[in-house]
Write an enzyme that holds these catalytic residues in place. Structure first.
Site, mmCIF file in Angstrom:
data_model
loop_
_atom_site.group_PDB
_atom_site.id
_atom_site.type_symbol
_atom_site.label_atom_id
_atom_site.label_comp_id
_atom_site.label_asym_id
_atom_site.label_seq_id
_atom_site.Cartn_x
_atom_site.Cartn_y
_atom_site.Cartn_z
ATOM 1 N N SER A 132 2.631 -8.923 4.930
ATOM 2 C CA SER A 132 2.905 -7.559 5.367
ATOM 3 C C SER A 132 4.257 -7.088 4.863
ATOM 4 O O SER A 132 5.185 -7.889 4.693
ATOM 5 C CB SER A 132 2.885 -7.514 6.909
ATOM 6 O OG SER A 132 3.447 -6.325 7.401
ATOM 7 N N TYR A 158 5.818 -9.424 15.219
ATOM 8 C CA TYR A 158 4.736 -9.509 14.230
ATOM 9 C C TYR A 158 5.302 -9.742 12.836
ATOM 10 O O TYR A 158 4.869 -10.639 12.104
ATOM 11 C CB TYR A 158 3.894 -8.238 14.249
ATOM 12 C CG TYR A 158 2.977 -8.115 13.049
ATOM 13 C CD1 TYR A 158 1.833 -8.904 12.945
ATOM 14 C CD2 TYR A 158 3.274 -7.234 12.009
ATOM 15 C CE1 TYR A 158 1.005 -8.804 11.832
ATOM 16 C CE2 TYR A 158 2.447 -7.140 10.903
ATOM 17 C CZ TYR A 158 1.323 -7.926 10.818
ATOM 18 O OH TYR A 158 0.506 -7.838 9.707
ATOM 19 N N LYS A 162 5.038 -13.118 10.041
ATOM 20 C CA LYS A 162 4.663 -13.078 8.633
ATOM 21 C C LYS A 162 5.780 -13.672 7.765
ATOM 22 O O LYS A 162 5.519 -14.406 6.801
ATOM 23 C CB LYS A 162 4.340 -11.647 8.205
ATOM 24 C CG LYS A 162 3.089 -11.069 8.852
ATOM 25 C CD LYS A 162 1.855 -11.864 8.469
ATOM 26 C CE LYS A 162 0.577 -11.251 9.015
ATOM 27 N NZ LYS A 162 -0.637 -12.020 8.639
#
Length: 349
Positions: A132, A158, A162
């Site tokens: 991402s 989040y 990643k």
């Protein structure tokens, strides 16, 4: 060739599965715990995969397991001669990750480590990873290229998951030259398959902008909440690089083709985006134009974890993958509306 797709019943995963099945001589094995996908009542396969099988007249092997289940993964690798893995399985909502950081670290990081362990135990060293643009944090410069620093200034758990997974993969590639890993740092997936048969169908209230807009337009939700109108952008709302999910699916196919080159080794991060940013209100305007539906909205406070703007430099994707996004913002909105209009309640219709 056999490809294991984790999270293959989800949004980007299902669109990649259908793209893979359009290739010849590809056997697809999907692993998904259905936390982000709709199963349906009394069926053994989730609805997105059933529809894909109908559309392609191809069979998909499906396993309803969590990627943290090492024994379950080992059985799959024992039962199938898997050539490479495309790894989507993860919790993915930026806002939710701020509220539930432990759940995100457990699912995304522990799950990825368990998958890598099982791959190594079965001599499978080729991986396309769904990463991402959040790994870049609050951008120091725009457009974002792959040389932009990662890790510092990440505004939500989040994005940190990643980033940490990428660091694990880099260390793994440094320790063992058998590994070939392509980490696709994509920006904001939107759109749907042109057939209108598969699309984005959140299992709860939408966390992403496009499904929120389309659910308002179809009457499922009353109004759109716009998080912040005081950003230093063209109209004060957040700017993102929206890329069509079918273009993203093609990017995953092209990444997997790199593994045919015997000299290809190590860890490679590649941006997937259009290279252009669009604001929230610009996306709303495009959707209203192509759908003919009004999308009422209300401005509320900024959302924790959001940045003002990000969009990609996609030079490396062109040179390494031979890939570029081909679908316009209007086409993204048209395909989303076709999906939503045909499936007002998503896969439940």
């Amino acid at each position: 060739m056999s490809i294991l797709v984790t999270g293959g019943a989800g949004y980007v995963g299902s669109h990649t599965v259908i793209a893979l099945l359009e290739e010849k001589d590809v056997d697809i094995i999907v692993v998904d715990n259905l936390s982000n996908a709709y199963r349906g009542d009394g069926v053994k396969k989730p609805e997105p995969l059933l529809r894909i099988e109908e559309m392609t007249d191809r069979h998909i092997h499906f396993y309803d397991i969590d990627i943290r289940d090492r024994n379950g993964l080992d059985k799959i690798f024992d039962n199938h001669k898997i050539d490479c893995v495309i790894h989507f399985a993860a919790l993915k909502a930026v806002g939710e990750s701020v509220q539930k950081p432990l759940e995100y670290y457990q699912a995304n990081i522990s799950g990825t480590c368990t998958l890598l362990e099982s791959m190594r135990a079965h001599n499978v060293y080729k991986l396309v990873y769904s990463s991402s643009c959040t790994v870049y944090g609050d951008p120091q410069r725009l457009p974002l290229d792959e040389n932009h620093p990662t890790g510092g200034g990440i505004t939500n758990p989040y994005g940190k998951t990643k980033y940490f997974c990428e660091e694990i993969m880099k260390d793994l590639c440094s320790s063992d030259q058998n590994w070939k890993i392509v980490s696709l740092r994509y920006f904001n997936p939107v759109g749907a398959h042109i057939s209108g048969r598969i699309g984005e169908d959140p299992t709860g209230p939408p966390n992403n902008l496009m499904p929120y807009i389309s659910q308002v337009a179809v009457g499922r939700l009353q109004e759109l909440q716009v998080f912040g109108s005081d950003y230093p952008t063209v109209d004060g709302t957040g700017v993102r690089d929206y890329v069509h999910v079918v273009d993203l699916a093609d990017g995953h196919l092209r990444a997997a083709r790199l593994f045919h080159d015997q000299s290809f080794r190590g860890f490679h991060a590649v941006n997937l985006g259009t290279g252009q940013g669009q604001s929230v209100l610009q996306l709303v305007s495009s959707f209203e134009r192509v759908s003919g539906r009004r999308v009422p909205y209300r401005v509320v406070g900024r959302r924790a974890g959001d940045v003002a703007a990000n969009y990609a430099d996609v030079t490396l994707a062109r040179t390494l993958l031979g890939w570029k996004a081909t679908r316009s913002l209007d086409q993204m909105c048209e395909d989303t509306w076709r999906w939503q209009e045909k499936n007002p309640r998503g896969y439940r219709d």
